[in-house]
Design an enzyme around this catalytic site. Structure first.
Site, short mmCIF file in Angstrom:
data_model
loop_
_atom_site.label_atom_id
_atom_site.label_comp_id
_atom_site.label_asym_id
_atom_site.label_seq_id
_atom_site.Cartn_x
_atom_site.Cartn_y
_atom_site.Cartn_z
N HIS A 68 14.47 18.46 -17.63
CA HIS A 68 14.12 19.72 -16.95
C HIS A 68 14.98 20.88 -17.48
O HIS A 68 14.45 21.92 -17.87
CB HIS A 68 14.32 19.51 -15.44
CG HIS A 68 14.12 20.73 -14.60
ND1 HIS A 68 13.06 20.86 -13.74
CD2 HIS A 68 14.86 21.87 -14.46
CE1 HIS A 68 13.14 22.03 -13.13
NE2 HIS A 68 14.23 22.66 -13.54
N GLU A 69 16.29 20.66 -17.51
CA GLU A 69 17.19 21.73 -17.95
C GLU A 69 17.05 22.01 -19.44
O GLU A 69 17.22 23.13 -19.89
CB GLU A 69 18.65 21.38 -17.62
CG GLU A 69 18.94 21.18 -16.15
CD GLU A 69 18.54 22.36 -15.28
OE1 GLU A 69 18.58 23.52 -15.75
OE2 GLU A 69 18.16 22.12 -14.12
N HIS A 72 14.34 24.61 -19.95
CA HIS A 72 14.84 25.96 -19.66
C HIS A 72 15.61 26.48 -20.88
O HIS A 72 15.40 27.60 -21.32
CB HIS A 72 15.84 25.94 -18.48
CG HIS A 72 15.22 25.82 -17.14
ND1 HIS A 72 14.18 26.61 -16.71
CD2 HIS A 72 15.53 25.02 -16.08
CE1 HIS A 72 13.88 26.29 -15.45
NE2 HIS A 72 14.67 25.31 -15.06
ZN LIG Z 1 15.00 24.47 -13.18
#
Ligand SMILES: [Zn+2]
Length: 249
Positions: A68-69, A72
């Protein structure tokens, strides 16, 4: 609290670090899976077996948060924002920026990349569960994949709360920012929402705790306190940065 960091590895140029607080959370997650979730979802396994399941699932959760990170960070890097790295703690991670996005569109894409990646990864785990559990009774890997599908969707859902600095709050800020072309105003609104959500979670936690749900009550309180603290710290940081950059005008 967030100063004791362990560097794990580097992923495509992003340094992945572990905050000391994560270790407590990792133990808590493994324990609650091994003693609660897995025994009630899969029968007739030894205590050691449930702990092993808990460890695998916790490792999967850990990898899911990094995934997830990572997205980003990858989108941020694509738009030329310098990234310090990924740090894991409590219920997630932070893709650490040294600089705020300069346009609403960049902020929107950066923020949306995380939850979107978690939803897709959740479907990946769900697909694996369907493949592994094609028979009549569930299997150990199938139950773990099912948990990981659920936790990735939960991660996407939680992060989509419109509470800054969560992803949903960033998405909302990018919309407000685009609407009025006023970053300070947009930041103030989403930080207030973030702080409010934090207080709401703490209240839910206290009520759950008093009703006898000690563990989940405690979870809500911890997450609520984190959210409230993070919203207030972000508001202050953005305000300070804007003061610095406007100095001399
Ligand atoms: Zn996030």
């Amino acid at each position: 609290m967030f100063d004791d960091r362990i560097t794990l590895f580097t992923l495509f140029g992003f340094k992945v670090q572990l905050d000391a607080s994560w270790i407590v959370i990792a133990l808590l997650v493994t324990w609650s899976l091994a003693t609660g979730y897995f025994p009630s979802n899969y029968e007739n396994l030894s205590t050691g077996g449930y702990w092993l399941m808990g460890l695998f699932a916790a490792a999967g959760l850990f990898a899911s948060i990094i995934f997830h990170e990572f997205w980003h960070s990858a989108v941020a890097r694509h738009y030329g924002l310098p990234m310090k790295g990924i740090t894991l703690f409590i219920f997630g991670g932070i893709a650490e920026m040294t600089q705020e996005p300069d346009r609403p569109k960049t902020e929107f894409l950066m923020a949306a990349a995380g939850p979107l990646s978690s939803v897709i990864l959740g479907f990946g785990f769900y697909g694996l569960e369907l493949v592994v559990d094609s028979g009549s009774s569930p299997t150990v890997p199938g139950v773990i994949f099912g948990y990981l599908a659920f936790i990735n969707w939960l991660l996407a859902g939680f992060n989509m709360l419109p509470a800054f600095p969560l992803d949903g709050g960033r998405i909302l800020r990018s919309a407000l920012w685009a609407m009025k072309d006023d970053l300070v105003w947009a930041t103030r609104i989403v930080c207030r929402l973030g702080s409010g959500f934090g207080v709401g979670l703490i209240a839910i936690g206290v009520i759950s705790f008093l009703q006898g749900y000690a563990v989940s009550g405690l979870w809500y309180v911890v997450i609520g306190m984190f959210l409230r603290g993070a919203a207030q710290a972000s508001a202050e940081r953005v305000r300070q940065r804007l003061v610095d950059s406007n100095r001399g005008e």
